[in-house]
Design a protein around this motif. Sequence first.
Motif, PDB file in Angstrom:
ATOM      1  N   SER A 107       0.801  -1.225   0.000  1.00 10.92           N
ATOM      2  CA  SER A 107       0.000   0.000   0.000  1.00 10.92           C
ATOM      3  C   SER A 107       0.831   1.270   0.000  1.00 10.92           C
ATOM      4  CB  SER A 107      -0.936   0.014   1.219  1.00 10.92           C
ATOM      5  OG  SER A 107      -0.199  -0.069   2.421  1.00 10.92           O
ATOM      6  N   ARG A 108       2.171   1.146   0.147  1.00  8.75           N
ATOM      7  CA  ARG A 108       2.992   2.356   0.111  1.00  8.75           C
ATOM      8  C   ARG A 108       4.455   1.978  -0.104  1.00  8.75           C
ATOM      9  NH1 ARG A 108       2.222   6.071   3.266  1.00  8.75           N
ATOM     10  NH2 ARG A 108       0.047   5.475   3.604  1.00  8.75           N
ATOM     11  N   VAL A 109       5.240   2.994  -0.451  1.00  3.74           N
ATOM     12  CA  VAL A 109       6.675   2.821  -0.662  1.00  3.74           C
ATOM     13  C   VAL A 109       7.409   3.882   0.149  1.00  3.74           C
ATOM     14  CG1 VAL A 109       8.550   2.881  -2.340  1.00  3.74           C
ATOM     15  CG2 VAL A 109       6.370   1.857  -2.971  1.00  3.74           C
ATOM     16  N   ASP A 110       8.365   3.430   0.949  1.00  8.31           N
ATOM     17  CA  ASP A 110       9.202   4.328   1.751  1.00  8.31           C
ATOM     18  C   ASP A 110      10.534   4.497   1.027  1.00  8.31           C
ATOM     19  OD1 ASP A 110      10.853   5.545   3.614  1.00  8.31           O
ATOM     20  OD2 ASP A 110       9.987   4.482   5.322  1.00  8.31           O
ATOM     21  N   CYS A 111      10.793   5.718   0.541  1.00  6.41           N
ATOM     22  CA  CYS A 111      11.963   5.984  -0.293  1.00  6.41           C
ATOM     23  C   CYS A 111      13.210   6.371   0.495  1.00  6.41           C
ATOM     24  CB  CYS A 111      11.647   7.095  -1.289  1.00  6.41           C
ATOM     25  SG  CYS A 111      10.315   6.695  -2.424  1.00  6.41           S
ATOM     26  N   GLY A 112      13.107   6.494   1.819  1.00  6.37           N
ATOM     27  CA  GLY A 112      14.271   6.868   2.622  1.00  6.37           C
ATOM     28  C   GLY A 112      14.638   8.328   2.445  1.00  6.37           C
ATOM     29  N   GLY A 113      15.865   8.643   2.780  1.00  4.15           N
ATOM     30  CA  GLY A 113      16.354  10.024   2.689  1.00  4.15           C
ATOM     31  C   GLY A 113      17.706  10.067   2.017  1.00  4.15           C
ATOM     32  N   GLY A 114      18.604  10.895   2.562  1.00  3.49           N
ATOM     33  CA  GLY A 114      19.977  10.897   2.087  1.00  3.49           C
ATOM     34  C   GLY A 114      20.380  12.049   1.196  1.00  3.49           C
ATOM     35  N   LEU A 115      19.437  12.912   0.797  1.00  2.00           N
ATOM     36  CA  LEU A 115      19.779  14.006  -0.103  1.00  2.00           C
ATOM     37  C   LEU A 115      20.833  14.903   0.540  1.00  2.00           C
ATOM     38  CD1 LEU A 115      18.854  15.007  -2.909  1.00  2.00           C
ATOM     39  CD2 LEU A 115      17.323  16.572  -1.737  1.00  2.00           C
ATOM     40  N   GLY A 116      21.932  15.143  -0.191  1.00  4.71           N
ATOM     41  CA  GLY A 116      23.060  15.866   0.368  1.00  4.71           C
ATOM     42  C   GLY A 116      22.928  17.379   0.295  1.00  4.71           C
ATOM     43  N   ILE A 117      23.824  18.054   1.021  1.00  9.84           N
ATOM     44  CA  ILE A 117      23.866  19.515   1.037  1.00  9.84           C
ATOM     45  C   ILE A 117      25.270  19.975   0.656  1.00  9.84           C
ATOM     46  CG2 ILE A 117      22.067  19.663   2.787  1.00  9.84           C
ATOM     47  CD1 ILE A 117      24.282  20.292   4.853  1.00  9.84           C
ATOM     48  N   PRO A 118      25.432  21.201   0.166  1.00 10.13           N
ATOM     49  CA  PRO A 118      26.758  21.709  -0.180  1.00 10.13           C
ATOM     50  C   PRO A 118      27.467  22.302   1.042  1.00 10.13           C
ATOM     51  CG  PRO A 118      25.084  23.262  -0.900  1.00 10.13           C
ATOM     52  CD  PRO A 118      24.352  22.100  -0.286  1.00 10.13           C
ATOM     53  N   TYR A 119      28.344  21.540   1.660  1.00  6.74           N
ATOM     54  CA  TYR A 119      29.140  22.062   2.769  1.00  6.74           C
ATOM     55  C   TYR A 119      30.214  23.036   2.253  1.00  6.74           C
ATOM     56  CZ  TYR A 119      27.270  18.601   6.043  1.00  6.74           C
ATOM     57  OH  TYR A 119      26.441  17.856   6.851  1.00  6.74           O
TER      58      TYR A 119
END
Length: 449
Positions: A261-273
């Motif tokens: 019934s659903r999909v969990d795509c997680g996270g992880g998107l980076g940022i420019p340090y």
Amino acid sequence: MALPLTALPGADSVDDPSYAELIAARPSLSVDPVAGLMLEEVSLARIAAVVGTPVWVYSAGTLRRRLASLRAALEGAGLNATIHYAMKANDNLAVARVLAAGGAGADVVSEGELRAARAAGIPASAIVFSGVGKTERDLRLALAEDIFQINAESAEEIEMISALASSLGRVARVCLRVNPDVDARTHAKITTGKAENKFGVAIGDAPAIYARMAALPGIEPIGIAMHIGSQITAGMSAYRAAYAKLADLVRALRAAGLPVSRVDCGGGLGIPYRDEIAPLPEALAGAIKATLGDLGLPVMIEPGRWLAGPAGVLVAQVILQKGATRRFVVLDAAMNDLLRPAMYDAWHGILPVGAAALTAPLSPADVVGPVCETGDTFARGRAMPALPPGSLVALLDAGAYGATMSSTYNARPLAAEVLVDGARFAVVRDRQSYEDLLARQRLPAWLSP
């Protein structure tokens, strides 16, 4: 009145962004010609004078702005998506409350984080419990709170959840976390989606494990989860590869008559340090849409660093400068406060706080802390002005994996935390006292004086 950024010096090293570039890329920062470096409408020097140093300072405006930007990207792609803030990035209650007020749920990995999320006002119906080593106590609390979803990471954990839920007369909503064996091309210590990583079940084993989960009492199987790593900046190719495997798995499960019934795509998107070209949230939304969009399922994402990282700075005071041939700037902040440079060789921008120092000539310096480790180094050969004792500096992008990874190494108390909201600021976690540091220690009777 803000000081024009063109008045700030450039970097001595062609490899590093200038002060002007660092500030321009961070909308919450500005320079007042008298007060110096500002976060929103508050002088960092004023906070240091009132609260002391080292001190973590978080921008509520940045948290709100980034959450709104992420939601707009998901909606713009036509996705039915929910955002669940990864509490491990920063579990301060005020930070979580700001995000909860903006409609974010939470992703937690421990009983402590679950309790913190609830204390911050995040409803149990918006909480996901992830993590490879949930204890029976963790799961009992998750079931008692009736949280939205448990992400199971092994066949063994599924059996444990079933037995526990059945004994309590509960039904656990469970997603199966799969490991797609995709390299996110991030730091080896924070990649989580390769076959050799401890997370999830091998994607080839998932159909049989999911079928077993669907047959067990006390479990409602609701979908598939995936998280391939943290600080991902190398484009969308790894996400697309992982999500394509996820889509194929969902289709196979549906073909076998199993409910998804659903999909969990997680996270992880980076940022420019530093000066990384970090993907925009629109790119992530596009990758999800392109690979999972035709499944017709709601999706979930679990950002932590992307929301909280740019919202925080660590303000420290210079203890002294030393060295004739090599200049060392010694701060009162250390690796026990901000571990990332020592642990990951991570780069953080470092700005002087004083107005005069921000426009002064620069020369190379190693910026270090007072801990008795050579690894207690924030920067080597960094272009910095003269910084006499008492000067203040701000270490940028410290809102994620800063305070949460702090320790009391060298018997150093944990630093205070402050939230800035427009022209207001408040202490949101008191500085640990030396009495607090020792309070839970006990001498056994045979050692007592």
